[in-house]
Motif scaffolding. Structure first.
Motif, mmCIF file in Angstrom:
data_model
loop_
_atom_site.group_PDB
_atom_site.id
_atom_site.type_symbol
_atom_site.label_atom_id
_atom_site.label_comp_id
_atom_site.label_asym_id
_atom_site.label_seq_id
_atom_site.Cartn_x
_atom_site.Cartn_y
_atom_site.Cartn_z
ATOM 1 N N GLY A 122 6.131 8.717 11.257
ATOM 2 C CA GLY A 122 5.351 8.381 10.065
ATOM 3 C C GLY A 122 4.958 6.915 9.996
ATOM 4 N N TYR A 123 5.674 6.059 10.719
ATOM 5 C CA TYR A 123 5.341 4.634 10.716
ATOM 6 C C TYR A 123 4.009 4.352 11.400
ATOM 7 N N LEU A 124 3.484 5.329 12.173
ATOM 8 C CA LEU A 124 2.211 5.151 12.864
ATOM 9 C C LEU A 124 1.012 5.421 11.946
ATOM 10 N N ASN A 125 1.246 6.056 10.834
ATOM 11 C CA ASN A 125 0.182 6.462 9.915
ATOM 12 C C ASN A 125 -0.068 5.370 8.886
ATOM 13 N N ASN A 126 -1.267 4.787 8.916
ATOM 14 C CA ASN A 126 -1.546 3.685 7.998
ATOM 15 C C ASN A 126 -1.599 4.119 6.535
ATOM 16 N N GLU A 132 -4.062 -1.464 5.374
ATOM 17 C CA GLU A 132 -4.337 -0.937 6.710
ATOM 18 C C GLU A 132 -4.418 -2.028 7.768
ATOM 19 N N LEU A 133 -5.020 -3.166 7.417
ATOM 20 C CA LEU A 133 -5.151 -4.259 8.384
ATOM 21 C C LEU A 133 -3.779 -4.811 8.753
ATOM 22 N N ASN A 134 -2.942 -5.030 7.760
ATOM 23 C CA ASN A 134 -1.596 -5.532 8.034
ATOM 24 C C ASN A 134 -0.789 -4.521 8.841
ATOM 25 N N HIS A 135 -1.015 -3.242 8.586
ATOM 26 C CA HIS A 135 -0.335 -2.199 9.352
ATOM 27 C C HIS A 135 -0.779 -2.237 10.805
ATOM 28 N N SER A 136 -2.076 -2.432 11.027
ATOM 29 C CA SER A 136 -2.602 -2.513 12.388
ATOM 30 C C SER A 136 -2.020 -3.705 13.142
ATOM 31 N N LYS A 137 -1.913 -4.850 12.461
ATOM 32 C CA LYS A 137 -1.332 -6.046 13.085
ATOM 33 C C LYS A 137 0.133 -5.804 13.434
ATOM 34 N N SER A 180 10.204 -8.146 8.098
ATOM 35 C CA SER A 180 9.969 -8.582 6.725
ATOM 36 C C SER A 180 8.565 -8.212 6.270
ATOM 37 N N LYS A 181 7.589 -8.418 7.146
ATOM 38 C CA LYS A 181 6.201 -8.078 6.809
ATOM 39 C C LYS A 181 6.022 -6.563 6.688
ATOM 40 N N MET A 182 6.728 -5.822 7.528
ATOM 41 C CA MET A 182 6.652 -4.365 7.437
ATOM 42 C C MET A 182 7.145 -3.894 6.079
ATOM 43 N N TYR A 183 8.276 -4.427 5.647
ATOM 44 C CA TYR A 183 8.806 -4.042 4.342
ATOM 45 C C TYR A 183 7.812 -4.391 3.233
ATOM 46 N N LYS A 184 7.246 -5.581 3.310
ATOM 47 C CA LYS A 184 6.316 -6.039 2.266
ATOM 48 C C LYS A 184 5.048 -5.191 2.228
ATOM 49 N N ASN A 185 4.728 -4.528 3.345
ATOM 50 C CA ASN A 185 3.509 -3.720 3.407
ATOM 51 C C ASN A 185 3.765 -2.242 3.158
ATOM 52 N N LEU A 187 4.551 1.109 0.909
ATOM 53 C CA LEU A 187 4.082 1.510 -0.407
ATOM 54 C C LEU A 187 5.095 1.061 -1.464
ATOM 55 N N VAL A 188 4.599 0.739 -2.643
ATOM 56 C CA VAL A 188 5.454 0.180 -3.690
ATOM 57 C C VAL A 188 6.660 1.074 -3.966
ATOM 58 N N GLU A 189 6.441 2.364 -4.051
ATOM 59 C CA GLU A 189 7.555 3.275 -4.360
ATOM 60 C C GLU A 189 8.613 3.241 -3.258
ATOM 61 N N ASP A 190 8.169 3.013 -2.027
ATOM 62 C CA ASP A 190 9.119 2.950 -0.919
ATOM 63 C C ASP A 190 9.884 1.628 -0.934
ATOM 64 N N ARG A 191 9.183 0.550 -1.250
ATOM 65 C CA ARG A 191 9.858 -0.747 -1.376
ATOM 66 C C ARG A 191 10.888 -0.712 -2.501
ATOM 67 N N ASN A 192 10.516 -0.086 -3.594
ATOM 68 C CA ASN A 192 11.458 0.031 -4.718
ATOM 69 C C ASN A 192 12.696 0.829 -4.318
ATOM 70 N N ALA A 193 12.484 1.893 -3.574
ATOM 71 C CA ALA A 193 13.605 2.743 -3.163
ATOM 72 C C ALA A 193 14.572 1.981 -2.268
ATOM 73 N N ILE A 194 14.039 1.230 -1.326
ATOM 74 C CA ILE A 194 14.902 0.458 -0.421
ATOM 75 C C ILE A 194 15.581 -0.679 -1.169
#
Length: 303
Positions: A122-126, A132-137, A180-185, A187-194
């Protein structure tokens, strides 16, 4: 040719003139200069070895709190400067150790949560990320790291699993900064959960603290000075109880960011190691990290 032209242009426009460049000084000349400025040097041979090991410019940076207008305060010796240097080296090793624990924990949280919710790939799906740009980077950097990796588990998936890497494999090849950048990018609900794994820290704190922990770890890994460091970036989003006693751009704030992200079992050991370093090098003062005198009990009270 274009590169050569650029070099020549730089030399003509930006190269300093000889009168603006300080002349080279031998070790003996450096020792004489330090003595003339009031630094106590009782053993020239020992001082020469110190200068060979440390570099005059680096030594000078650690003496900033011990002099004014290039004149050392009475009683200051070269051994005092070395003590600050050694304290700083010990502090960097503590930061490296505990920021690495922060990195490992965050990596485990993300891998488990993301695989459970979105599946191994699932990490491959933007669409599972905020930008999306940050995910691509992120993916570009990640797969460059995987391509260069010689880790056994990567080779196994490369040779036996058609180079398909589940998140729990791929994420091991991220740098702390990329993690760190991956976490920041996410989805909000996922960041909240972690963030809920951190017992009381909001996702905004986790985002900021992980970025700051990554910066502190990089500084420590490259041997840069922390003692008496004037300013660090980015600023740490300190809780209200600390804002009035710790500047958010001082090393103290970064120490707190790392401390706050640690598992409870690692918090007290980190504080203990820092306190032990101050006891071993009493010439080092907490104030030059931006720490108040009661820093130990203050950090403990905000667990």
């Amino acid at each position: 040719m274009r590169n050569m032209a650029g070099v020549l242009f730089y030399m003509e426009v930006f190269m300093p003139t000889p009168e603006n460049v300080k002349p080279f000084k031998t070790y003996d000349e450096q020792i004489s200069l330090l003595k003339s400025r009031g630094l106590i040097i009782s053993d020239d041979d020992k001082a020469r070895e110190i200068l060979k090991r440390m570099n005059y410019y680096r030594l000078s940076a650690y003496s900033l709190t011990l002099r004014k207008d290039d004149v050392f305060y009475p009683g200051v010796s070269i051994e005092d400067i070395v003590a600050l240097y050694d304290f700083d080296a010990k502090l960097r090793s503590i930061i490296f150790e505990y920021s690495s624990k922060v990195e490992t924990t965050l990596r485990a949280y993300i891998a488990y949560y993301h695989a459970q919710k979105y599946g191994p790939l699932g990490y491959l799906n933007n669409q599972n990320f905020d930008n999306e740009l940050n995910h691509s980077k992120f993916l570009s950097e990640l797969f460059n790291n995987i391509h260069r990796s010689s880790d056994v588990f990567v080779i196994h998936h490369r040779e036996n699993k058609e180079a398909i890497y589940p998140i729990w494999v791929a994420i091991e090849e991220t740098t702390f900064g990329a993690l760190s950048k991956m976490y920041k990018n996410m989805l909000v609900e996922d960041r909240n959960a972690i963030a809920r794994e951190y017992y009381g820290l909001s996702r905004e704190y986790v985002e900021n603290f992980t970025q700051c922990a990554s910066v502190a770890r990089n500084i420590s890994a490259h041997g840069a000075r922390l003692y008496n460091r004037v300013k660090m970036r980015p600023s740490v989003d300190l809780p209200k109880r600390l804002k009035s006693v710790i500047d958010n751009d001082k090393p103290a704030a970064y120490l707190y960011a790392i401390f706050a992200l640690l598992p409870d079992s690692e918090k007290y050991p980190m504080l203990t190691q820092i306190a032990r370093a101050f006891r071993k090098y009493p010439f080092a003062k907490p104030q030059y990290l931006g720490l108040p005198e009661n820093w130990f009990s203050l950090f403990e009270s905000i667990q």
